[in-house]
Design an enzyme around this catalytic site. Structure first.
Site, mmCIF file in Angstrom:
data_model
loop_
_atom_site.group_PDB
_atom_site.id
_atom_site.type_symbol
_atom_site.label_atom_id
_atom_site.label_comp_id
_atom_site.label_asym_id
_atom_site.label_seq_id
_atom_site.Cartn_x
_atom_site.Cartn_y
_atom_site.Cartn_z
ATOM 1 N N ASP A 193 -8.845 3.389 -3.160
ATOM 2 C CA ASP A 193 -8.184 3.980 -1.996
ATOM 3 C C ASP A 193 -8.239 5.502 -1.955
ATOM 4 O O ASP A 193 -8.021 6.200 -2.935
ATOM 5 C CB ASP A 193 -6.718 3.553 -1.910
ATOM 6 C CG ASP A 193 -6.135 3.923 -0.559
ATOM 7 O OD1 ASP A 193 -6.761 3.585 0.448
ATOM 8 O OD2 ASP A 193 -5.096 4.594 -0.507
ATOM 9 N N HIS A 214 0.846 -1.209 0.000
ATOM 10 C CA HIS A 214 0.000 0.000 0.000
ATOM 11 C C HIS A 214 0.872 1.246 0.000
ATOM 12 O O HIS A 214 1.286 1.733 1.053
ATOM 13 C CB HIS A 214 -0.929 -0.013 1.212
ATOM 14 C CG HIS A 214 -2.011 1.027 1.168
ATOM 15 N ND1 HIS A 214 -3.293 0.790 1.647
ATOM 16 C CD2 HIS A 214 -2.032 2.295 0.707
ATOM 17 C CE1 HIS A 214 -4.026 1.882 1.473
ATOM 18 N NE2 HIS A 214 -3.277 2.814 0.914
ATOM 19 N N ASN A 246 -5.359 9.469 7.175
ATOM 20 C CA ASN A 246 -6.702 8.913 7.126
ATOM 21 C C ASN A 246 -6.634 7.436 6.787
ATOM 22 O O ASN A 246 -6.117 7.098 5.737
ATOM 23 C CB ASN A 246 -7.530 9.654 6.065
ATOM 24 C CG ASN A 246 -8.982 9.238 6.096
ATOM 25 O OD1 ASN A 246 -9.460 8.729 7.104
ATOM 26 N ND2 ASN A 246 -9.672 9.428 4.991
ATOM 27 N N ASP A 268 1.120 2.543 3.769
ATOM 28 C CA ASP A 268 0.295 3.643 3.254
ATOM 29 C C ASP A 268 1.174 4.882 3.026
ATOM 30 O O ASP A 268 0.783 6.017 3.292
ATOM 31 C CB ASP A 268 -0.876 3.963 4.199
ATOM 32 C CG ASP A 268 -1.966 4.800 3.518
ATOM 33 O OD1 ASP A 268 -1.835 5.108 2.315
ATOM 34 O OD2 ASP A 268 -2.945 5.157 4.206
ATOM 35 N N HIS A 276 -10.717 0.520 1.019
ATOM 36 C CA HIS A 276 -10.504 1.658 1.926
ATOM 37 C C HIS A 276 -11.872 1.885 2.566
ATOM 38 O O HIS A 276 -12.839 2.188 1.878
ATOM 39 C CB HIS A 276 -10.036 2.873 1.135
ATOM 40 C CG HIS A 276 -10.073 4.163 1.919
ATOM 41 N ND1 HIS A 276 -8.944 4.883 2.227
ATOM 42 C CD2 HIS A 276 -11.098 4.877 2.440
ATOM 43 C CE1 HIS A 276 -9.278 5.962 2.910
ATOM 44 N NE2 HIS A 276 -10.580 5.990 3.054
ATOM 45 N N PHE A 311 2.804 6.564 -4.957
ATOM 46 C CA PHE A 311 4.015 7.115 -5.579
ATOM 47 C C PHE A 311 3.717 8.367 -6.404
ATOM 48 O O PHE A 311 4.607 8.952 -7.004
ATOM 49 C CB PHE A 311 4.747 6.043 -6.399
ATOM 50 C CG PHE A 311 5.645 5.154 -5.571
ATOM 51 C CD1 PHE A 311 5.689 5.269 -4.183
ATOM 52 C CD2 PHE A 311 6.454 4.203 -6.172
ATOM 53 C CE1 PHE A 311 6.505 4.451 -3.408
ATOM 54 C CE2 PHE A 311 7.292 3.386 -5.410
ATOM 55 C CZ PHE A 311 7.316 3.503 -4.031
ATOM 56 N N ARG A 312 2.450 8.774 -6.429
ATOM 57 C CA ARG A 312 2.050 10.114 -6.934
ATOM 58 C C ARG A 312 2.248 10.364 -8.422
ATOM 59 O O ARG A 312 1.865 11.416 -8.912
ATOM 60 C CB ARG A 312 2.769 11.231 -6.158
ATOM 61 C CG ARG A 312 2.659 11.149 -4.643
ATOM 62 C CD ARG A 312 1.244 11.251 -4.166
ATOM 63 N NE ARG A 312 1.158 11.412 -2.707
ATOM 64 C CZ ARG A 312 0.070 11.174 -2.004
ATOM 65 N NH1 ARG A 312 -1.055 10.795 -2.610
ATOM 66 N NH2 ARG A 312 0.061 11.346 -0.706
ATOM 67 N N HIS A 366 -5.403 -0.539 5.635
ATOM 68 C CA HIS A 366 -5.115 0.274 6.825
ATOM 69 C C HIS A 366 -6.138 0.193 7.969
ATOM 70 O O HIS A 366 -6.805 1.156 8.315
ATOM 71 C CB HIS A 366 -4.854 1.743 6.464
ATOM 72 C CG HIS A 366 -5.751 2.348 5.422
ATOM 73 N ND1 HIS A 366 -7.116 2.332 5.515
ATOM 74 C CD2 HIS A 366 -5.463 2.983 4.265
ATOM 75 C CE1 HIS A 366 -7.623 2.946 4.473
ATOM 76 N NE2 HIS A 366 -6.650 3.343 3.686
HETATM 77 ZN ZN LIG Z 1 -6.738 4.535 2.093
#
Ligand SMILES: [Zn+2]
EC number: 3.5.2.3
Lengths: 427, 313
Positions: free
Chosen positions: A155, A64, A281, A308, A182, A67-68, A235
């Site tokens: 997510d 999880h 979050n 995350d 998520h 990497f944008r 998460h």
């Molecule tokens: Zn998430």
């Protein structure tokens, strides 16, 4: 990835629970593959790594990460994220689809895989469940699967339309595609900036209640039960969510779950300092949740530790607490935090840590990694279990310096990371 | 005598001795304010910036007057909105202002924690003039001064705060401060406008029953009901609110607190949280609160700023 010469890892304690290896064993790597394992191998190699006093474990897998890239390259790129992973001992990551554009079609999947080819470690894409993560129309799950995604996930949010989620799960049963959930009901979490509880009441912040997570965990378990889909809860942060997952596992459902290092170490009491690097979050919860999560990691209710990893620029995070974006980085601290807070404190064994950080994520993602055995690809992490160090975000390879562990004293660190037979990190 | 605190960020962890010193000092400034020449030279040569990111003419004017009465140089900086909306970060704003050599910053901001954040990016003394729903310490101090003037001591004094406790920084600062001073504090309002986890506020009793909250109370403070709370589903209607939690003369009489001091931090929704006859009645301290606001803020400025050097003289 380039092929390296032969490497002999000597004198380390190999821990590979999948094939029950646990002892001082030498490992010979050739042509990117584990050529041989055995006691006191006396073979010439191009390079000999002295691993005396070290743990030699199958390459760690963080399922999880964010990497944008594409879209938010100022926060992280596939290259920098992979460098951060390598420095943290992580040889494979799965990256979430909330980029810009969203990973909801083959083209974006191929773009990421193309970028990943030059990365230091293995980067596996996850596709969105719905088109543009808008929760209205299914994304091209089948085509993305063929192109290389390892799972689908919305997510960042839940698919709120339960009908669409049911369709997604039924659709995914065809190829046994994993759905990563998520879990967050926005009606309950909207406007919230931290856990709802004593501290939010005290500071006057709008809270994100635990039930916002638990309601959606319960719902997704019910839909999975109805459809037979394979789901993975992302998460996990609350005791209640742990209990729901435990009950579903008891019913022999095909459900797995992950948690992140900050959920088994930190609580919302820390928010009184208004540090934006403690804002994520789901939010940091309470002591009882931390304890429940540690127990769940030990007893098998939670299968994986995933960070995350959510990098942001310094400017993104340096402002009013309630205005800063959610998310913290984790790739470069997960080994140290897990060793220090779980293994050294005897909450879990080192074997369990290897299961949580390598064996199980490999099994959940159905990838052929997570063990040190003859003939397997040579993804190996060498960990110095007692090396003392202090978290200093200035030294991170990640572009994101937003760690919740800044200044924390840790014991244990990845010192050599090998991917496909190449040393991609060493210190 | 000097304060243990260096900034006034809130009353949460301010010791009793500090609160007492501020109230006693404010008492002295009440006397100054009743003179013909209402100025003292305490802050001469010091620059105070009133940094208001949220509109509040009343609080700003009160601080500004306090600064001027202490002979400080005052600069006002008003800017609506957060860093994100303005396109300039809070840090840049404060650094720019600090570059102009300031000594104290009075800050009002819609985000909780901003005053604390400012202590990390400037060397100036920070005074919180309201942050989010977190704290508004000078308001609570002036409230305590007003209560103490009327009833002598805060210890054991029954105070009822009625209204939207959840979103109220005034209520929070009063809860911390009055609890520290040993008052018998009750908070009252619809369940949905009370923080869900009240146990954190030790020494504070909460109830939804207005009659219980008012019973034999010596101080009754009504809080402003923001009309938009209704549309977010927190309570059914203004009409229902008024009927159940509105402060009226009959309710006060029924609960045996006709002599209670009536307070309100303003601005008032007349006829909603409090009726006009009560708000303007003989026991109303609403305007006294405003007067005491200046004296209290003078005390805070004096003790945190000029007072330190002058005390050494
Ligand atoms: Zn998430």
């Amino acid at each position: 990835m380039q092929q390296n010469n032969t490497i002999l890892i000597k004198g380390g304690r190999v821990i590979s629970p999948k094939n029950r290896l646990n002892g001082v064993i030498d490992v010979l790597i050739a042509n990117g593959t584990i050529e041989k394992t055995g006691k006191a191998l006396n073979i010439a190699a191009d390079r000999v790594v002295d691993a005396k006093g070290m743990y030699v474990v199958p390459g760690l897998i963080d399922m999880h990460c964010h990497f944008r890239e594409p879209g938010f390259e100022e926060k992280e790129t596939i290259q920098t994220g992979a460098q951060a992973a390598a420095a943290g001992g992580v040889t494979t990551v799965a990256v979430m689809p909330n980029t810009n554009p969203v990973v909801d079609n083959e083209t974006v999947v191929k773009f990421i895989m193309d970028r990943a080819r030059d990365a230091a470690i293995r980067v596996l894409p996850i596709g969105a469940i719905s088109h543009n993560q808008e929760g209205a129309v299914l994304s091209e799950i089948g085509l993305m699967r063929r192109a290389g995604i390892v799972a689908v996930s919305e997510d960042g949010k839940s698919v709120m339309d339960s009908g669409l989620m049911k369709n997604a799960m039924r659709y995914c049963t065809m190829d046994d595609t994993l759905i990563i959930s998520h879990c967050e009901d926005p009606g309950l979490s909207k406007g919230g900036v931290m856990n709802e509880g004593r501290i939010s009441s005290m500071l006057g912040f709008k809270g994100i209640p635990k039930i916002a997570e638990e309601i959606m965990v319960a719902r997704d378990i019910m839909i999975a039960r109805d459809t037979g889909a394979r789901i993975h809860i992302a998460h996990v942060s609350t005791k209640g969510a742990v209990e729901l997952i435990r009950a579903a596992k008891k019913d022999k459902m095909r459900i797995t779950a992950e948690t992140a290092p900050h959920y088994f170490t930190l609580t919302d009491d820390i928010i009184v300092n208004f540090n934006p690097n403690h804002k994520m979050n789901p939010p940091l919860r309470n002591k009882e949740d931390v304890e429940a999560i540690i127990k769940a990691l030990a007893d098998g209710t939670i299968d994986a530790i995933a960070t995350d990893h959510a990098p942001h620029t310094i400017d993104d995070k340096d402002m009013e607490f309630d205005q800063t974006p959610n998310g913290v980085v984790g790739l470069e601290t997960s080994v140290g935090v897990t060793l220090t807070h779980l293994v050294h404190k005897k909450k879990i064994t080192i074997e369990r840590m290897v299961e949580l950080m390598s064996v199980n994520p490999a099994a959940i993602l159905k990838i052929d990694h997570g063990q040190i055995a003859q003939g397997k690809r040579a993804d190996i992490t060498i960990i110095d279990p007692s090396k003392p160090w202090t978290v200093d975000s200035k030294k991170f390879r990640s572009l994101g310096k937003n760690t919740p562990f800044e200044g924390m004293k840790l014991r244990g660190k990845a010192v050599v990371t090998i991917v496909n037979g190449n040393v991609v990190y060493e210190e | 005598m000097s304060l243990t605190i260096k900034h006034l960020l809130g009353l949460r962890s301010v010791p009793k001795e500090d609160i007492t010193l501020i109230l006693d000092t404010a008492k002295g400034f009440q006397e100054v304010l009743s003179r013909d020449i209402k100025k003292v030279p305490t802050l001469r040569g010091q620059t105070v910036v009133n940094l208001f990111f949220e509109n509040s003419t009343r609080t700003r004017i009160s601080f500004e007057l306090a600064e001027k009465r202490l002979s400080g140089d005052t600069v006002n900086f008003s800017s609506a909105g957060s860093s994100v909306k303005k396109g300039e970060t809070l840090k840049d704003t404060i650094r720019n202002i600090e570059a102009m050599k300031i000594d104290m910053v009075v800050v009002r901001h819609q985000s909780a924690g901003v005053p604390k954040y400012l202590t990390e990016c400037t060397n100036a003394v920070i005074i919180n003039a309201g942050d989010g729903s977190n704290e508004h310490p000078t308001q609570a101090l002036l409230d305590m001064l007003t209560m103490r003037d009327r009833w002598g001591a805060l210890k054991g004094l029954k105070v009822a705060i009625v209204g939207d406790i959840l979103h109220s920084r005034v209520a929070r600062s009063n809860m911390w401060g009055l609890a520290t001073m040993g008052a018998d504090l009750w908070v009252c309002g619809p369940e949905t406008l009370i923080p869900q986890y009240m146990q954190e506020f030790k020494g504070v009793t909460y109830t939804n029953n207005l009659d219980k909250a008012l019973k034999n109370a010596k101080v009754v403070m009504a809080l402003r009901i923001q009309l938009e709370r209704q549309s977010t589903g927190l309570f059914p209607s203004i009409n229902e609110y008024r009927a159940r939690w509105g402060i009226t003369a009959q309710r006060l009489e029924k609960s045996g607190c006709s002599d209670a001091l009536i307070m309100h931090p303003g601005p008032i929704n007349r006829g909603i949280e409090i009726t006009t006859d009560v708000a303007d009645g003989p026991n109303s301290a609403i305007l006294t609160q405003v007067t005491n606001g200046v004296a209290t803020r003078m005390a805070v400025l004096y003790l945190l700023g000029g007072g330190r050097e002058h005390a050494a003289e």
